[in-house]
Design an enzyme around this catalytic site. Sequence first.
Site, PDB file in Angstrom:
ATOM      1  N   PRO A 132       3.313 117.226  18.920  1.00 33.54           N
ATOM      2  CA  PRO A 132       3.223 115.826  19.613  1.00 33.54           C
ATOM      3  C   PRO A 132       3.033 115.107  21.130  1.00 33.54           C
ATOM      4  O   PRO A 132       1.611 114.562  21.628  1.00 33.54           O
ATOM      5  CB  PRO A 132       3.519 114.792  18.798  1.00 33.54           C
ATOM      6  CG  PRO A 132       3.614 115.850  17.490  1.00 33.54           C
ATOM      7  CD  PRO A 132       4.008 116.638  18.122  1.00 33.54           C
ATOM      8  N   GLU A 378      -9.570 124.140  22.222  1.00 35.67           N
ATOM      9  CA  GLU A 378      -8.607 125.446  22.831  1.00 35.67           C
ATOM     10  C   GLU A 378      -9.020 125.790  24.142  1.00 35.67           C
ATOM     11  O   GLU A 378      -9.097 126.382  25.114  1.00 35.67           O
ATOM     12  CB  GLU A 378      -9.550 126.258  22.791  1.00 35.67           C
ATOM     13  CG  GLU A 378     -10.041 126.919  20.887  1.00 35.67           C
ATOM     14  CD  GLU A 378      -9.301 127.046  19.874  1.00 35.67           C
ATOM     15  OE1 GLU A 378      -8.035 127.549  19.953  1.00 35.67           O
ATOM     16  OE2 GLU A 378      -9.264 127.975  18.683  1.00 35.67           O
ATOM     17  N   SER A 381     -11.270 121.909  29.475  1.00 33.08           N
ATOM     18  CA  SER A 381     -12.049 121.962  31.101  1.00 33.08           C
ATOM     19  C   SER A 381     -11.663 121.926  32.039  1.00 33.08           C
ATOM     20  O   SER A 381     -11.864 123.062  33.153  1.00 33.08           O
ATOM     21  CB  SER A 381     -13.797 120.750  31.263  1.00 33.08           C
ATOM     22  OG  SER A 381     -14.307 120.600  30.412  1.00 33.08           O
TER      23      SER A 381
END
Length: 398
Positions: A132, A378, A381
């Site tokens: 979190p 994942e 940028s």
Amino acid sequence: MARLAQTPGLTDVQRSILETVRDFADKEIIPHAQRLEHADEYPTDILDGMREMGLFGLTIDEEYGGLGESLLTYALVVEQLSRGWMSISGIVNTHFIVAYLISQHGSAEQKARLLPKMATGEVRGAFSMSEPETGSDVSAIKSRAVRDGEHYVLNGQKMWLTNGAYSSVVATLVKTDTGADSVYGNMSTFLLEKEPGFGETAPGLTIPGKIEKMGYKGVETTEMVLDGVTVPDSAILGGADQVGRGFYQMMDGIEVGRVNVAARACGISIRAFELAVGYAQQRKTFGQPLAKHQAIAFKLAEMGTKIEAAHALMVNAARLKDAGQRNDVEAGMAKLLASEYCAEVVQEAFRIHGGYGYSKEYEIERLMREAPFLLIGEGTSEIQKTIISRGLLKEYKL
């Protein structure tokens, strides 16, 4: 076969697999994606079809009942599934990462027990690093495993688990006190096994419920609460002697995940282009089809070029990983470019649709809500730029 995003040098088996998956996407995913996505309904029938095709075992070695295909094949399959509906690729993404982690880093016992069931889809995998209060800064995770005799006791809270409910094994990164100088050497990956579903799915392990999202619907994203979860040494990925290796194992899996996200972005971009080029040839303004207007034709040209560039980088990153070479920079480049270009291509397709693009009746509305996720998943940028720049500075150090 469409001109865009072709991959040279594929084997007959790879071409056959991709043709089958593309046909499956056309017939079984695209016609149902809008209804399922708007209802946020789990795509049970689609998943049953994928199990029958053996897709859950695509990259698992044949000795464990899988197809033994490469990361490149996996990426190209993900591209086609995402062209149909990104959520479908999300369902297999974390499963593939966990299967890869077990294949590459698991103990002989873990491989023999888990991989055959993962190959059939009977056991599905989820992947857990975020918390979190922790996203990109993995070193700041607070979940912890404390040694208690021959067992470890895990406590903490994890966040953003794709397949958090329907999975049966969760590769989970936590802090462990190994005495290493670096924080990264004090992390371990545990394979936490549980029952599919919500609530307390194993003693001390709770999946509270779905997180509501603007897009990426159908597939569940969840939290995971660890409250005194007790597991043996054998639950450590690779066994007890791999304690403290968790961060490095997870980063290996993340490289696979970044190729996956790049492939997903390519798939969405391809679908957005298909929708745009089709609409531009049918819709007429000022007495001629939209595609006859240079402003629109130039948009299509730019969209197609971006798709080709992103696809080429994705394929290169996958092939490097398959060759056993380090691909952190290349995977970062592929993920960065493909996700950014995907957002741009989808927005241009949206603009070409005009007012109709804002209607839920049109598929492009869904893609507009799905594309932003790929800018984050994942690694953002900005994280990709950090990885790329560090790698380049090492190579070009004066």
